[in-house]
Design a protein around this motif. Structure first.
Motif, short mmCIF file in Angstrom:
data_model
loop_
_atom_site.label_atom_id
_atom_site.label_comp_id
_atom_site.label_asym_id
_atom_site.label_seq_id
_atom_site.Cartn_x
_atom_site.Cartn_y
_atom_site.Cartn_z
N ASP A 27 0.84 -1.21 0.00
CA ASP A 27 0.00 0.00 0.00
C ASP A 27 0.87 1.26 0.00
OD1 ASP A 27 -2.46 -1.50 0.28
OD2 ASP A 27 -1.80 -1.90 2.33
N ILE A 28 1.95 1.19 0.77
CA ILE A 28 2.86 2.34 0.81
C ILE A 28 3.44 2.59 -0.58
CG2 ILE A 28 4.99 3.27 1.83
CD1 ILE A 28 3.04 2.87 4.06
N ALA A 29 3.79 1.49 -1.25
CA ALA A 29 4.41 1.64 -2.58
C ALA A 29 3.45 2.27 -3.59
CB ALA A 29 4.88 0.28 -3.07
N ASN A 80 11.80 -1.92 -1.53
CA ASN A 80 11.37 -1.44 -2.84
C ASN A 80 12.34 -0.44 -3.46
OD1 ASN A 80 9.05 -2.99 -2.72
ND2 ASN A 80 7.87 -1.36 -1.72
N ASN A 81 13.29 0.03 -2.68
CA ASN A 81 14.16 1.08 -3.22
C ASN A 81 15.64 0.83 -3.02
OD1 ASN A 81 12.24 3.23 -4.28
ND2 ASN A 81 11.36 2.75 -2.30
N VAL A 82 16.07 0.72 -1.78
CA VAL A 82 17.52 0.65 -1.54
C VAL A 82 18.11 -0.68 -2.04
CG1 VAL A 82 19.27 0.58 0.25
CG2 VAL A 82 17.49 2.31 0.33
N SER A 131 2.91 6.42 -9.65
CA SER A 131 3.58 7.67 -9.29
C SER A 131 4.55 8.11 -10.38
CB SER A 131 4.31 7.52 -7.96
OG SER A 131 5.34 6.56 -8.07
N ASN A 132 5.03 7.18 -11.21
CA ASN A 132 5.95 7.59 -12.27
C ASN A 132 5.30 7.55 -13.65
OD1 ASN A 132 5.74 4.89 -12.67
ND2 ASN A 132 7.92 4.41 -12.52
N SER A 133 3.97 7.53 -13.68
CA SER A 133 3.28 7.44 -14.97
C SER A 133 3.31 8.77 -15.70
CB SER A 133 1.83 7.02 -14.76
OG SER A 133 1.77 5.70 -14.30
N GLY A 134 3.47 8.69 -17.02
CA GLY A 134 3.50 9.92 -17.81
C GLY A 134 2.50 9.92 -18.94
N LEU A 135 1.51 9.04 -18.86
CA LEU A 135 0.51 9.00 -19.93
C LEU A 135 -0.85 9.39 -19.37
CD1 LEU A 135 0.22 6.80 -22.89
CD2 LEU A 135 -1.75 6.68 -21.40
N LEU A 136 -1.55 10.25 -20.11
CA LEU A 136 -2.90 10.62 -19.69
C LEU A 136 -3.86 10.40 -20.84
CD1 LEU A 136 -3.53 13.54 -21.17
CD2 LEU A 136 -2.04 14.37 -19.35
#
Lengths: 357, 441
Positions: free
Chosen positions: A137-139, A185-187, B95-100
């Motif tokens: 959910d955080i991701a 998910n990142n580091v 969060s990294n999406s660039g399409l609308l």
């Protein structure tokens, strides 16, 4: 040309030739320089990039561990340990921003973990919602609700600070899985993207100019490394430090809950020095520069040290210094800007002129 | 004495200078992020303020700083879509999406533009602040479309299929959809300064030269000047000015109101319940102006490898196949007294800023002012060879379906069908040369 002149001319050419032969090392120097280029690249990858990302992974494991401990036993001592672990990972992360290129950018590990400002309004909504706050959910949350700064908000609190007794189960769960999101998910993926397939970015850097699909020439790589060093100087000197300084607003500093901002800035510039000098006894850009232009190397090293040590003149938190120690803040900003100019102009030109392969 | 200027030959010009004086020599991953060289101190400061604003994440109101995100939005900062000032990733809702997705009903509105869908407007926002509901979710799947060259080699194109699901309220069944990927933002100030007469001169409505290429200028309603203007920006040339482009992106993509776009994208919708009522623009005028100035003053990266014989041969084919019929190599900008570094520049944008029928393969079936359902604006090609560095993985075309320049070329149809056909007739080595030329831009 008369005959005697011809003889003198001929003799001079021969003399020149002999002198050159005696000096001989022209080819030698070129090959030494090229060898040194590769040594610098190898040591950058192994000691600086992989080294720092490995340290970052360890710091993320510690951070996650400290929050797990806090979650199982909510004490001031455990909260303080979590805060220490948070400060530790910030040191390593900010230093790694000395080479902010490659997967850290391409795969969004930077904005996923280091987005600012935190979204208080949405954090409150999130905590009072039915969102399960699991790692997955955080991701899925916007980046302003993920990473170091929301975690900072939870464990340090706003304004008066936060005591262990104020940590609700929802706050703790949020903190727990924020730290897990940072780690898993990142580091960890960031380290793996350098160290192993399919990305194996380390290999792309190591083979610059020799089969790399990312860096057709070594010059491209060195320009990218220098560009990254310059960019973080710009971000600190012309952005993160300057804006709160001009606005006289401690609400817009980087790590306002922990008052860790000054340390963030200093570590950014230490990160630049790590790249330039190399780490753990390995070679750095300095070795390449010194081969051809010792004076430039001296200048860069001395400016790096001047910029880093200037932070130590500031004796209060950055949040306070922008009101109380403005001259000292201005001096540090000036030192960083001078460093940036050196990198943008002198070191940039040095790379263009000397790194030809 | 008054001498009438005539067309100068290429001799004496450095062809690497794609943006004229507004060119920068940087081929790193940050090649698209540089200010034009030579900005004065004040302008450089404005550029830097805009740079920060471009990267700034916005948050839900109420908040002390950068408040006003949403309630529905596509992303939370400019840079999240225009990654490294390059392009977006063709996914939706992350969060990294660039399409609308643009949306409209059949017919036109009072200004001749797309007819808004009640409850949804002209664009679908697929994210929302907590407590609000996104308008929809968009799922993207791809099917395989193999293309076989005469020499037997096969390239697998991918055809996107969009599924719009979970609408917060009923979606009319006759909606038209148009996916749009966030494009690179370099050189925008130069494109804004190309004289209207120059762009119009590229039109050939009756195909007088019989090359199959017509081209059409799109005239669109500008919300700020409240007039019909020549469209230059957007995948269908549906926006006239950078100021409007930036303000509309803030409003539609992020939910931030401004003096140019004073109404919430979700105005009148149920998502507005519970959002603090604030009649002032959420975006300070200075921030909107600075962001616009930032985009206007982003330098164009210089060309690379111009002496490579393969690149030179590739350029020969690029002309021979009449790719230049739309991708105009050389244009002269006009004059803006406040922007001397962008004025009177001989630039190489490789676009005519016209819209062209690109055939059924790329058609969205959704008209946008004068641009028809198969029309798309000629994409500028400057900087295109650096997208891989800037973005890690490059994507091409209006919806990012093409993963390579070769795939992008093979999707060309309609007015570009002849060029595509001839490209396919080239040998593998020559096709690679043509692509290598485009990579040098």
């Amino acid at each position: 040309m008369c005959k005697i002149e011809k003889i003198i001319f001929f003799a001079s050419v021969v003399a020149l030739f002999i002198t050159s032969c005696n000096k001989a090392p022209v080819n030698q120097t070129i090959s030494d320089f090229a060898t040194e280029e590769q040594t610098v690249i190898n040591d950058f990858v192994n000691n600086v990039a992989l080294g720092q990302y490995s340290n970052l992974t360890n710091a993320a494991v510690s951070l996650n561990g400290s929050i797990i401990t806090l979650n199982s036993s909510i004490t001031e001592t455990n909260l303080n340990s979590a805060r220490t672990a948070w400060r530790n990972i910030r040191n390593t992360w900010e230093q790694s921003e000395g080479f902010l290129f490659g997967p850290v950018e391409d795969n969004d590990y930077d904005p996923n973990t280091d987005t600012w400002p935190t979204d208080y309004t949405q954090i409150d909504s999130l905590l009072s919602s039915s969102n399960p706050l699991e790692v997955s959910d955080i991701a899925d949350l916007p980046q302003s609700l993920r990473g170091y700064h929301p975690l900072e908000y939870v464990i340090f609190g706003h304004g008066e600070g936060r005591s262990a007794t104020e940590l609700t189960p929802r706050l703790l769960k949020y903190a727990l899985n924020l730290s897990a999101d940072i780690l898993y998910n990142n580091v960890q993926p960031l380290y793996q993207s350098w160290s192993s397939a399919p990305t194996n970015y380390a290999q792309e850097v190591l083979t610059a100019g020799n089969g790399s699909t990312k860096f057709g020439k070594r010059q491209d790589l060195f320009l990218a490394i220098n560009g990254a060093m310059s960019d973080i100087c710009e971000e600190v000197g012309e952005g993160k430090m300057l804006e709160p300084f001009i606005a006289k607003d401690s609400g817009i500093t980087e790590s306002p809950y922990s008052n860790n901002t000054l340390s963030d800035f200093k570590n950014n510039i230490i990160g630049v020095r790590n790249v330039y000098l190399g780490l753990n006894g390995g070679a750095g850009l300095k070795d390449l520069v010194a081969l051809k232009n010792k004076s430039l190397d001296n200048q860069i090293q001395s400016q790096l040290n001047a910029a880093i040590s200037s932070f130590d003149n500031i004796t209060v938190s950055y949040e306070q210094a922008i009101y109380d120690q403005r001259t000292l803040v201005q001096q540090t900003i000036t030192q960083i800007n001078t460093l940036k100019e050196l990198l943008d102009e002198d070191l940039h030109d040095f790379i263009l002129t000397n790194v030809k392969d | 004495m008054c001498n009438k200027a005539s067309v100068f030959s290429d001799n004496g010009y450095d062809i690497r200078l794609s943006g004229g004086d507004a060119t920068i020599f940087d081929a790193t991953s940050h090649a698209l992020t540089n200010p034009v060289n030579g900005l004065n101190t004040r302008d450089l400061h404005a550029h830097e303020v805009g740079d920060k604003a471009f990267e700034q994440v916005f948050v839900a109101a109420p908040a002390l700083l950068f408040a006003g995100l949403g309630p529905v939005f596509n992303n939370i900062s400019c840079i999240n879509c225009h990654r490294n000032d390059g392009e977006g990733i063709p996914t939706a809702g992350f969060s990294n999406s660039g399409l609308l997705m643009r949306i409209s009903l059949p017919g036109t509105d009072a200004n001749g533009g797309p007819l808004a869908v009640p409850g949804f407007g002209g664009q679908l926002q697929d994210q929302a602040v907590l407590g609000s509901q996104p308008e929809v979710h968009v799922n993207i799947n791809y099917s395989n479309v193999p293309i076989t060259y005469p020499d037997g080699l096969v390239v697998n194109l991918r055809q996107p299929v969009y599924e719009v699901v979970s609408p917060y309220t009923t979606l009319p069944p006759n909606c038209m959809y148009s996916p749009r990927l966030a494009p690179p933002v370099v050189g925008m100030g130069l494109l804004e300064l190309i004289p209207e007469s120059t762009i119009l001169s590229f039109q050939d409505p009756n195909d007088a030269n019989n090359d199959g290429i017509r081209g059409k200028a799109n005239y669109v309603y500008d919300v700020y000047t409240k007039q019909k203007q020549l469209g230059r920006f957007g995948w269908k040339s549906n926006t006239a000015f950078l100021l409007t482009q930036v303000a509309t992106a803030y409003q539609q993509d992020m939910g931030l109101t401004s003096y140019v776009q004073p109404f919430e994208s979700a105005a009148g919708q149920s998502q507005m319940n519970g959002v603090p009522v604030n009649n002032k623009p959420e975006l300070a005028d200075t921030i909107l102006n600075a962001t616009t100035f930032y985009v206007k003053t982003l330098a164009v990266p210089a060309r690379r490898d111009i002496n490579d014989p393969d690149v030179q041969r590739g350029e020969y084919f690029f002309k021979q196949l009449n790719c230049t019929g739309c991708h105009q190599p050389t244009v002269q900008t006009g004059v803006d007294l406040t922007m001397p570094l962008l004025s009177n520049q001989r630039i190489h944008p490789y676009t005519d800023l016209l819209v062209h029928d690109m055939g059924p393969g790329l058609a969205d079936g959704r008209p946008d002012y004068l641009a028809g359902g198969a029309d798309w604006r000629t994409a500028p090609l400057w900087g295109i060879g650096l997208l891989e560095k800037a973005n890690g993985v490059p994507y091409f075309l209006h919806d990012g379906r093409a993963r390579t320049l070769e795939e992008a070329i093979l999707w060309h149809g309609g007015e570009a069908q002849n060029a595509k056909n001839q490209f396919m007739q080239l040998s593998k080595a020559d096709r690679d040369r043509l692509i290598k030329f485009i990579q040098s831009l």
